[in-house]
Design an enzyme around this catalytic site. Sequence first.
Site, PDB file in Angstrom:
ATOM      1  N   SER A   1      16.294   3.255   3.566  1.00  0.00           N
ATOM      2  CA  SER A   1      16.153   2.525   4.835  1.00  0.00           C
ATOM      3  C   SER A   1      17.443   2.534   5.632  1.00  0.00           C
ATOM      4  CB  SER A   1      15.814   1.056   4.558  1.00  0.00           C
ATOM      5  OG  SER A   1      14.657   0.941   3.793  1.00  0.00           O
TER       6      SER A   1
ATOM      7  N   HIS B   1      11.815   8.877   6.170  1.00  0.00           N
ATOM      8  CA  HIS B   1      11.704   7.409   6.122  1.00  0.00           C
ATOM      9  C   HIS B   1      10.294   6.979   6.501  1.00  0.00           C
ATOM     10  CE1 HIS B   1      13.018   3.229   7.653  1.00  0.00           C
ATOM     11  NE2 HIS B   1      12.836   3.184   6.355  1.00  0.00           N
TER      12      HIS B   1
ATOM     13  N   GLU C   1      10.236   8.718  10.035  1.00  0.00           N
ATOM     14  CA  GLU C   1      11.471   9.173  10.678  1.00  0.00           C
ATOM     15  C   GLU C   1      12.018  10.333   9.838  1.00  0.00           C
ATOM     16  OE1 GLU C   1      13.528   5.457  12.901  1.00  0.00           O
ATOM     17  OE2 GLU C   1      13.444   5.221  10.729  1.00  0.00           O
TER      18      GLU C   1
ATOM     19  N   ASN D   1      14.890   0.620  11.959  1.00  0.00           N
ATOM     20  CA  ASN D   1      15.587  -0.496  11.301  1.00  0.00           C
ATOM     21  C   ASN D   1      16.801  -0.974  12.089  1.00  0.00           C
ATOM     22  OD1 ASN D   1      13.803  -0.848   9.244  1.00  0.00           O
ATOM     23  ND2 ASN D   1      14.903   0.427   7.785  1.00  0.00           N
TER      24      ASN D   1
HETATM   25  N1  CAA Z   1      -7.872   1.644   2.656  1.00  0.00           N
HETATM   26  C1  CAA Z   1      -8.037   2.194   3.874  1.00  0.00           C
HETATM   27  N2  CAA Z   1      -7.866   1.508   5.038  1.00  0.00           N
HETATM   28  C2  CAA Z   1      -7.504   0.222   4.940  1.00  0.00           C
HETATM   29  C3  CAA Z   1      -7.313  -0.424   3.703  1.00  0.00           C
HETATM   30  C4  CAA Z   1      -7.534   0.336   2.521  1.00  0.00           C
HETATM   31  N3  CAA Z   1      -7.391  -0.195   1.322  1.00  0.00           N
HETATM   32  N4  CAA Z   1      -6.959  -1.715   3.938  1.00  0.00           N
HETATM   33  C5  CAA Z   1      -6.914  -1.873   5.268  1.00  0.00           C
HETATM   34  N5  CAA Z   1      -7.254  -0.704   5.873  1.00  0.00           N
HETATM   35  C6  CAA Z   1      -7.380  -0.476   7.313  1.00  0.00           C
HETATM   36  C7  CAA Z   1      -8.344  -1.498   7.913  1.00  0.00           C
HETATM   37  O1  CAA Z   1      -9.682  -1.074   7.762  1.00  0.00           O
HETATM   38  C8  CAA Z   1      -7.903  -1.527   9.353  1.00  0.00           C
HETATM   39  O2  CAA Z   1      -8.375  -0.379  10.016  1.00  0.00           O
HETATM   40  P1  CAA Z   1      -8.884  -0.447  11.549  1.00  0.00           P
HETATM   41  O3  CAA Z   1      -7.659  -0.769  12.355  1.00  0.00           O
HETATM   42  O4  CAA Z   1      -9.426   0.919  11.793  1.00  0.00           O
HETATM   43  O5  CAA Z   1      -9.900  -1.546  11.576  1.00  0.00           O
HETATM   44  C9  CAA Z   1      -6.366  -1.382   9.226  1.00  0.00           C
HETATM   45  O6  CAA Z   1      -6.147  -0.718   7.960  1.00  0.00           O
HETATM   46  C10 CAA Z   1      -5.660  -2.736   9.213  1.00  0.00           C
HETATM   47  O7  CAA Z   1      -6.098  -3.460   8.075  1.00  0.00           O
HETATM   48  P2  CAA Z   1      -6.545  -4.989   8.091  1.00  0.00           P
HETATM   49  O8  CAA Z   1      -7.332  -5.257   9.335  1.00  0.00           O
HETATM   50  O9  CAA Z   1      -7.153  -5.325   6.787  1.00  0.00           O
HETATM   51  O10 CAA Z   1      -5.181  -5.745   8.070  1.00  0.00           O
HETATM   52  P3  CAA Z   1      -4.308  -6.282   9.248  1.00  0.00           P
HETATM   53  O11 CAA Z   1      -4.965  -6.136  10.568  1.00  0.00           O
HETATM   54  O12 CAA Z   1      -3.883  -7.614   8.783  1.00  0.00           O
HETATM   55  O13 CAA Z   1      -3.085  -5.252   9.227  1.00  0.00           O
HETATM   56  C11 CAA Z   1      -1.011  -4.398   8.550  1.00  0.00           C
HETATM   57  C12 CAA Z   1      -2.291  -5.082   8.098  1.00  0.00           C
HETATM   58  C13 CAA Z   1      -1.313  -2.974   9.019  1.00  0.00           C
HETATM   59  C14 CAA Z   1      -0.093  -4.347   7.352  1.00  0.00           C
HETATM   60  C15 CAA Z   1      -0.397  -5.229   9.732  1.00  0.00           C
HETATM   61  O14 CAA Z   1      -0.261  -6.581   9.356  1.00  0.00           O
HETATM   62  C16 CAA Z   1       0.944  -4.720  10.164  1.00  0.00           C
HETATM   63  O15 CAA Z   1       1.028  -3.724  10.878  1.00  0.00           O
HETATM   64  N6  CAA Z   1       2.022  -5.415   9.753  1.00  0.00           N
HETATM   65  C17 CAA Z   1       3.385  -5.033  10.102  1.00  0.00           C
HETATM   66  C18 CAA Z   1       3.855  -3.984   9.133  1.00  0.00           C
HETATM   67  C19 CAA Z   1       5.224  -3.508   9.468  1.00  0.00           C
HETATM   68  O16 CAA Z   1       5.897  -3.951  10.393  1.00  0.00           O
HETATM   69  N7  CAA Z   1       5.706  -2.558   8.654  1.00  0.00           N
HETATM   70  C20 CAA Z   1       7.040  -2.033   8.765  1.00  0.00           C
HETATM   71  C21 CAA Z   1       7.921  -2.733   7.766  1.00  0.00           C
HETATM   72  S1  CAA Z   1       9.613  -2.208   7.905  1.00  0.00           S
HETATM   73  C22 CAA Z   1       9.665  -0.779   7.052  1.00  0.00           C
HETATM   74  O17 CAA Z   1       8.727  -0.346   6.467  1.00  0.00           O
HETATM   75  C23 CAA Z   1      10.953  -0.028   7.075  1.00  0.00           C
HETATM   76  C24 CAA Z   1      12.010  -0.407   6.127  1.00  0.00           C
HETATM   77  O18 CAA Z   1      12.850   0.430   5.834  1.00  0.00           O
HETATM   78  C25 CAA Z   1      12.154  -1.780   5.570  1.00  0.00           C
HETATM   79  P1  NAD Z   2      10.630  -1.425  -5.048  1.00  0.00           P
HETATM   80  O1  NAD Z   2      11.598  -2.361  -5.665  1.00  0.00           O
HETATM   81  O2  NAD Z   2       9.254  -1.899  -4.726  1.00  0.00           O
HETATM   82  O3  NAD Z   2      10.450  -0.135  -5.973  1.00  0.00           O
HETATM   83  C1  NAD Z   2      11.500   0.643  -6.462  1.00  0.00           C
HETATM   84  C2  NAD Z   2      10.993   1.291  -7.746  1.00  0.00           C
HETATM   85  O4  NAD Z   2      11.897   2.325  -8.136  1.00  0.00           O
HETATM   86  C3  NAD Z   2      10.922   0.297  -8.923  1.00  0.00           C
HETATM   87  O5  NAD Z   2       9.589   0.279  -9.385  1.00  0.00           O
HETATM   88  C4  NAD Z   2      11.875   0.896  -9.963  1.00  0.00           C
HETATM   89  O6  NAD Z   2      11.429   0.750 -11.284  1.00  0.00           O
HETATM   90  C5  NAD Z   2      11.893   2.356  -9.545  1.00  0.00           C
HETATM   91  N1  NAD Z   2      13.072   3.120 -10.012  1.00  0.00           N
HETATM   92  C6  NAD Z   2      14.363   2.724 -10.100  1.00  0.00           C
HETATM   93  N2  NAD Z   2      15.126   3.744 -10.541  1.00  0.00           N
HETATM   94  C7  NAD Z   2      14.298   4.813 -10.736  1.00  0.00           C
HETATM   95  C8  NAD Z   2      14.477   6.158 -11.151  1.00  0.00           C
HETATM   96  N3  NAD Z   2      15.693   6.612 -11.495  1.00  0.00           N
HETATM   97  N4  NAD Z   2      13.400   6.970 -11.229  1.00  0.00           N
HETATM   98  C9  NAD Z   2      12.164   6.521 -10.876  1.00  0.00           C
HETATM   99  N5  NAD Z   2      11.926   5.248 -10.480  1.00  0.00           N
HETATM  100  C10 NAD Z   2      12.983   4.419 -10.393  1.00  0.00           C
HETATM  101  O7  NAD Z   2      11.357  -0.851  -3.760  1.00  0.00           O
HETATM  102  P2  NAD Z   2      10.709  -0.254  -2.423  1.00  0.00           P
HETATM  103  O8  NAD Z   2      10.442  -1.352  -1.480  1.00  0.00           O
HETATM  104  O9  NAD Z   2       9.611   0.691  -2.796  1.00  0.00           O
HETATM  105  O10 NAD Z   2      11.957   0.555  -1.831  1.00  0.00           O
HETATM  106  C11 NAD Z   2      12.289   1.840  -2.315  1.00  0.00           C
HETATM  107  C12 NAD Z   2      13.122   2.564  -1.271  1.00  0.00           C
HETATM  108  O11 NAD Z   2      12.378   2.669  -0.048  1.00  0.00           O
HETATM  109  C13 NAD Z   2      14.440   1.853  -0.906  1.00  0.00           C
HETATM  110  O12 NAD Z   2      15.397   2.829  -0.624  1.00  0.00           O
HETATM  111  C14 NAD Z   2      14.055   1.084   0.362  1.00  0.00           C
HETATM  112  O13 NAD Z   2      15.160   0.803   1.189  1.00  0.00           O
HETATM  113  C15 NAD Z   2      13.108   2.078   1.014  1.00  0.00           C
HETATM  114  N6  NAD Z   2      12.137   1.491   1.965  1.00  0.00           N
HETATM  115  C16 NAD Z   2      11.570   0.277   1.691  1.00  0.00           C
HETATM  116  C17 NAD Z   2      10.631  -0.252   2.590  1.00  0.00           C
HETATM  117  C18 NAD Z   2       9.953  -1.568   2.353  1.00  0.00           C
HETATM  118  O14 NAD Z   2       9.308  -2.082   3.273  1.00  0.00           O
HETATM  119  N7  NAD Z   2      10.046  -2.155   1.166  1.00  0.00           N
HETATM  120  C19 NAD Z   2      10.268   0.501   3.735  1.00  0.00           C
HETATM  121  C20 NAD Z   2      10.856   1.765   3.957  1.00  0.00           C
HETATM  122  C21 NAD Z   2      11.810   2.239   3.063  1.00  0.00           C
END
Ligand code: CAA
Ligand code: NAD
Length: 283
Positions: free
Chosen positions: A119, A140, A152, A190
């Site tokens: 991330s 990503h 990404e 992010n």
């Molecule tokens: N199999 C297939 N499709 C499924 C499914 C499954 N098991 N479960 C749900 N779906 C489908 C639904 O049918 C629905 O489809 P339609 O839009 O065509 O109706 C869609 O997926 C949405 O599902 P739900 O209506 O059940 O759920 P929701 O409306 O509450 O949405 C969510 C769930 C998509 C997770 C929504 O809450 C959301 O977008 N949340 C924000 C997520 C977000 O911001 N993610 C980024 C996190 S940051 C990151 O990832 C980066 C990082 O590095 C940390």
């Molecule tokens: P998580 O804690 O859910 O899972 C990580 C997994 O990696 C654990 O199950 C652990 O046992 C396993 N692991 C550790 N060392 C390992 C190895 N050597 N070989 C195989 N498996 C190993 O974490 P996560 O949320 O899936 O995040 C994983 C990566 O993805 C991080 O770099 C995170 O920044 C990135 N990421 C996370 C998100 C999010 O929303 N959580 C979104 C995008 C990217």
Amino acid sequence: MQIKTVGVLGCGLMGAGIAQISAAAGYKTIVREVNQAVLDKGLGRIRKFLDDGVTKGKVTAEQRDKTLGNLSGVTEFGAMKDCDIIIEAIVENVEVKTAAFSALEAVVGAHTLFASNTSSLCITELAAKTKRPDKFGGLHFFNPVPLMKLVEVIKALTTSDESYQAMFAFSKSLGKEPITAPDKPGFIVNRLLVPYLLDAIRCYEHGLGTIQDIDNGMKLGCGYPMGPLTLLDFVGLDTTYYIANIMFDEFKDPMFAAPTLLKRMVLAGKLGKKSGEGFYKYA
Ligand code: CAA
Ligand code: NAD
């Protein structure tokens, strides 16, 4: 280059989703975890998602079975020797990721592409620590991987054009919409999202509102699908804490500094949905 076999390191939140969509796209997919118990949990999550998809009418039983048929879970690095691309999705820590890539390099062929789902870490640094910096890039994905359309694609300073194009095309073959993002901490999404999430914690710490009111404010007032504190629970507070520290370390800007509450929640094991408690409690 032709990609037939895909490796995924880690079957946690992200690795399970990446392995699932890769297998669903028809690739032979091998996912590696540290032990059988964690692997079984991750594979169980994939099965449940696919079963729910069948119940919701989003996938057919035949598609589910085909996806599961393309997927295998392993605990040995050696089982990934024939992979054409390996996507790493393990803990957000440069040393742990580097050690895993080194272990992989001992078993894979010279042509294998390496991608990190990090991330916030520097892709050029991860690439430079391998013997294939030209075949290394960032992919990503977003959580939940099967539902979020974006990937990404990040080019390290050393990534060759050929490797970059192969990763971009691979993302499209998974049904995703790739965008090009720079090798800067947090890339594009992010860089914008993390300060917002950290600010939401600070607002809560400073008594701006209750957890529910802050979440409802952003959900109902701005149309966000989830409030920020729900989203933090969903991403994982540990992962968010690591990301904040990495981004702060690079930018030295207070907007990326981890709030004191975040650190304490992680220390207390309140990691969000995955541990059963974060800002909310989960059954
Ligand atoms: N199999 C297939 N499709 C499924 C499914 C499954 N098991 N479960 C749900 N779906 C489908 C639904 O049918 C629905 O489809 P339609 O839009 O065509 O109706 C869609 O997926 C949405 O599902 P739900 O209506 O059940 O759920 P929701 O409306 O509450 O949405 C969510 C769930 C998509 C997770 C929504 O809450 C959301 O977008 N949340 C924000 C997520 C977000 O911001 N993610 C980024 C996190 S940051 C990151 O990832 C980066 C990082 O590095 C940390
Ligand atoms: P998580 O804690 O859910 O899972 C990580 C997994 O990696 C654990 O199950 C652990 O046992 C396993 N692991 C550790 N060392 C390992 C190895 N050597 N070989 C195989 N498996 C190993 O974490 P996560 O949320 O899936 O995040 C994983 C990566 O993805 C991080 O770099 C995170 O920044 C990135 N990421 C996370 C998100 C999010 O929303 N959580 C979104 C995008 C990217």
